[in-house]
Design a protein around this motif. Structure first.
Motif, short mmCIF file in Angstrom:
data_model
loop_
_atom_site.label_atom_id
_atom_site.label_comp_id
_atom_site.label_asym_id
_atom_site.label_seq_id
_atom_site.Cartn_x
_atom_site.Cartn_y
_atom_site.Cartn_z
N PHE A 1 -2.43 14.71 -4.77
CA PHE A 1 -2.39 14.11 -6.11
C PHE A 1 -0.96 13.77 -6.51
O PHE A 1 -0.70 12.76 -7.17
N ALA A 2 0.00 14.61 -6.09
CA ALA A 2 1.41 14.32 -6.36
C ALA A 2 1.81 13.03 -5.65
O ALA A 2 2.52 12.18 -6.20
N ASN A 3 1.32 12.84 -4.43
CA ASN A 3 1.62 11.60 -3.68
C ASN A 3 0.98 10.38 -4.32
O ASN A 3 1.56 9.29 -4.31
N LEU A 4 -0.21 10.55 -4.89
CA LEU A 4 -0.85 9.42 -5.58
C LEU A 4 -0.04 9.04 -6.82
O LEU A 4 0.23 7.86 -7.06
N SER B 1 3.00 7.26 -5.72
CA SER B 1 2.67 5.92 -5.23
C SER B 1 2.48 4.96 -6.41
O SER B 1 2.91 3.80 -6.36
N ILE B 2 1.84 5.44 -7.48
CA ILE B 2 1.66 4.60 -8.68
C ILE B 2 3.03 4.26 -9.26
O ILE B 2 3.32 3.11 -9.59
N ARG B 3 3.89 5.27 -9.36
CA ARG B 3 5.24 5.05 -9.94
C ARG B 3 6.05 4.07 -9.10
O ARG B 3 6.88 3.34 -9.61
N GLU B 4 5.80 4.08 -7.78
CA GLU B 4 6.54 3.18 -6.88
C GLU B 4 5.92 1.79 -6.80
O GLU B 4 6.37 0.95 -6.03
N PRO C 1 0.83 -1.22 0.00
CA PRO C 1 0.00 0.00 0.00
C PRO C 1 0.86 1.26 0.00
O PRO C 1 2.06 1.20 0.30
N PRO C 2 0.27 2.42 -0.33
CA PRO C 2 1.03 3.68 -0.37
C PRO C 2 1.64 4.03 0.99
O PRO C 2 1.09 3.69 2.03
#
Ligand SMILES: C[S@@+](CC[C@H](N)C(=O)[O-])C[C@H]1O[C@@H](n2cnc3c(N)ncnc32)[C@H](O)[C@@H]1O
Length: 268
Positions: free
Chosen positions: A244-247, A250-253, A180-181
């Motif tokens: 939104f930057a964190n989302l 998180s997708i990139r990670e 999870p993020p």
């Protein structure tokens, strides 16, 4: 309704004061009449999920909605997807949401957009859906399960309110292959205590154990990533740009994926 402590926190996360005023000034700034907006005018403020109205239309086509389809939008927020389903496809939609302020402002926007005969709001919990068995043709969840730890109960409740042969259309953010993020705030949670993402295999398992048969499962993570990369604006009804930057990060990670799916309550 009696809310659990988590549901109260969810309501506080989404239901900020002055929402109606902020939406009205955003509409005015965009050249729209806040007292008689079109459904399209509202898109910038009421589609509280990634990829905006495009994602809603895509999911509606996957679900095969038609005029008169009885829809329960579980965690339907301000009713953006509901008004799109009503105005574009002639569906009759009930929005169920635990955030009281969203239900109040959502009903106001619906009346002002002239859709009060097709879309209504009900303040309540997805874990105790206040409708009898078999009342709906379609259940709809768009970015509404991320605050809900008990997915088994959520999907059992959804199956219960569907008629046999009824369907669930979902567009959800799930945990990624790396877990999870870890970065917060996210659009649905300021802290990890509010964020409850399961990975795809466990989500599919919970759906299947609840008695929902999978008809389609589509990974839309890459499209979502591209949308987040190009996204410039913030919504008056929504979270800060940092979320939104964190989302996106998180997708990139590999810590978040996005799916849209269609499931069915079998007839026997
Ligand atoms: C990110 S918003 C999405 C709103 C809407 N589906 C949309 O796409 O515009 C998540 C919504 O889920 C609702 N929600 C979260 N937990 C819920 C629960 N247990 N029962 C009902 N609604 C819930 C929140 O109040 C919020 O309105």
């Amino acid at each position: 309704m009696n809310r659990t402590p988590l549901e109260r926190e969810v309501g506080e996360h989404y239901g900020r004061e002055g929402l109606e005023e902020r939406i009205s000034s955003a509409l005015r700034a965009a050249g729209a009449d806040p007292f008689a907006p079109s459904v399209e005018d509202l898109h910038a403020v009421d589609q509280l999920h990634t990829r905006g109205v495009r994602a809603t239309l895509e999911l509606a086509r996957l679900a095969g909605v038609a005029p008169g389809t009885r829809v329960l939008d579980v965690g339907g927020g301000l009713g953006g997807p509901a008004r799109t389903l009503a105005s574009e496809f002639g569906c009759r939609v009930v929005v169920l949401d635990v955030t009281e302020e969203f239900c109040r402002v959502g009903a106001l926007l619906t009346a002002r957009a002239g859709l009060g005969d097709l879309v209504s709001f009900r303040h309540g919990s997805a874990l105790e859906i206040p409708f009898p068995d078999g009342s709906f043709d379609l259940a709809w969840t768009q970015h509404s399960s991320m605050n809900i730890p008990d997915k088994s109960r959520l999907y059992r409740e959804i199956r219960r309110i569907l008629r046999p042969g009824g369907r669930l259309a979902m567009h959800e953010i799930l945990a990624g292959p790396s877990g999870p993020p870890r970065r917060f705030p996210l659009p649905w949670a300021k802290t990890p205590a509010l964020s409850h993402l399961l990975p795809p295999d466990q989500t599919r398992d919970a759906l299947s154990r609840a008695g929902l048969r999978e008809l389609a499962w589509q990974d839309v993570t890459r499209k979502t990533e591209a949308w987040l990369e190009s996204r410039q604006t913030t919504r008056p009804s929504g979270p800060p740009p940092e979320a939104f930057a964190n989302l996106l990060q998180s997708i990139r990670e590999g810590r978040a994926v996005v799916v849209q799916a269609l499931l069915e309550r079998p007839t026997s």
